[in-house]
Write a protein that holds these residues in place. Structure first.
Motif, short mmCIF file in Angstrom:
data_model
loop_
_atom_site.label_atom_id
_atom_site.label_comp_id
_atom_site.label_asym_id
_atom_site.label_seq_id
_atom_site.Cartn_x
_atom_site.Cartn_y
_atom_site.Cartn_z
N TYR A 57 0.89 -1.16 0.00
CA TYR A 57 0.00 0.00 0.00
C TYR A 57 0.92 1.21 0.00
O TYR A 57 1.55 1.53 1.02
N LYS A 81 -6.13 1.14 -0.33
CA LYS A 81 -6.30 1.03 1.12
C LYS A 81 -7.32 -0.05 1.46
O LYS A 81 -7.12 -0.85 2.38
N GLU A 82 -8.41 -0.12 0.69
CA GLU A 82 -9.47 -1.09 0.96
C GLU A 82 -8.97 -2.53 0.75
O GLU A 82 -9.27 -3.42 1.55
N TYR A 84 -5.82 -3.49 0.91
CA TYR A 84 -4.84 -3.81 1.95
C TYR A 84 -5.52 -4.17 3.27
O TYR A 84 -5.14 -5.14 3.93
N GLN A 85 -6.53 -3.40 3.64
CA GLN A 85 -7.24 -3.68 4.89
C GLN A 85 -7.95 -5.03 4.83
O GLN A 85 -8.09 -5.70 5.86
N LYS A 86 -8.35 -5.45 3.66
CA LYS A 86 -9.01 -6.76 3.50
C LYS A 86 -8.03 -7.89 3.77
O LYS A 86 -8.40 -8.95 4.30
N ALA A 88 -4.93 -7.49 5.47
CA ALA A 88 -4.11 -7.33 6.68
C ALA A 88 -4.75 -8.06 7.86
O ALA A 88 -5.97 -8.06 8.02
N ASP A 91 -4.16 -4.89 13.31
CA ASP A 91 -4.78 -3.57 13.31
C ASP A 91 -3.75 -2.49 12.97
O ASP A 91 -4.03 -1.56 12.23
N THR A 93 -0.27 -1.81 11.19
CA THR A 93 0.50 -2.53 10.18
C THR A 93 1.39 -1.56 9.41
O THR A 93 1.36 -0.35 9.63
#
Length: 266
Positions: A57, A81-82, A84-86, A88, A91, A93
């Protein structure tokens, strides 16, 4: 180094990676797993793991940082970002995730560099957090190998990677069933010291300077009879409180560092 861009969480490749993160079955089927975090990826590379793809990211992790991290010719994908958050697990990172190839952890692959190895054996540990803590202890003590008997989870569970702080990559690790591990230890003339309540002697009275395997079981059930029947000596950590057991990773740390003390921390 070629770079691709993926922006959608519905991308088929990203959906496959989510399965890789969440499902042990998928990790075993593909022979791959995810590594999250710069330190963890660095330790995996140091441990000889091969990376297939790295996802970054860019707002958190730059291509320049990636070039400093690895010289391996690896596919690189920039993600939103979306996405990556999916993928990761943590919390907090660092913006980088790698897809790595699993290693084979057969008992016959163990290679000791000393004729007096110190080995830590854990039978049927269930909680990934405990396994991670055991691996951190083993790394800190620089044991010759960690053996997990009758594992209840695969080594590349993201919580094991996280809780071991990447030490899953720095230890020499083998897995197998209790019978074959006992057979291996005996064939290598390694003394077996089982942490148990029955027929035990205080751990600090034993000689751990010879080839030694320290064996710990779960807090709930302890070790199976097979271990106790093949033990060189059962050992116990004296308790001064109201309960007769402690966390398995804490017990392993006490026993391993007593062995290291006797060996003058060599």
């Amino acid at each position: 180094m070629t770079t691709k861009l993926i922006l959608s969480t519905q991308n088929p490749f990203i959906r496959q990676l989510v399965q890789l993160k969440d499902k042990s079955r998928e990790r075993k089927k593909t022979g791959t797993f995810l590594i999250e975090g710069e330190r963890e990826i660095f330790l995996a590379l140091k441990g000889g793991y091969e990376l297939e793809t790295i996802l970054i990211y860019p707002e958190l992790f730059s291509l320049e940082q990636l070039n400093n991290l690895t010289s391996q010719q690896t596919n690189t994908i920039e993600v939103s970002k979306e996405v990556y958050q999916k993928l990761a697990y943590r919390d907090t990172t660092e913006g980088v995730i790698a897809i790595a190839k699993s290693k084979i952890h057969q008992i016959t692959n163990l290679n000791f560099k000393t004729n007096k190895p110190l080995v830590l054996v854990a039978e049927a540990p269930e909680k990934p957090g405990n396994i991670g803590a055991i691996l951190r202890t083993a790394d800190a003590a620089n044991v010759d190998a960690v053996i997990i008997a009758n594992p209840k989870t695969d080594l590349y569970n993201p919580n094991i990677i996280r809780s071991s702080v990447g030490c899953v990559f720095t230890n020499q690790i083998a897995t197998g069933n209790t019978e074959e591990i006992i057979g291996f230890l005996k064939a290598q003339n390694i003394n077996i010291y089982c942490a148990a309540l029955q027929a035990s002697e205080n751990y600090h009275t034993q000689n751990f300077t010879k080839p030694t395997a320290i064996v710990v079981g779960t807090e709930a059930t302890g070790l199976s009879n097979e271990w106790l029947e093949n033990s060189t000596q059962n050992i116990i950590i004296p308790m001064q409180g109201e309960i007769d057991s402690m966390n398995v990773s804490v017990a392993a740390g006490i026993l391993i560092f007593e062995a290291k003390r006797q060996r003058n921390f060599k």
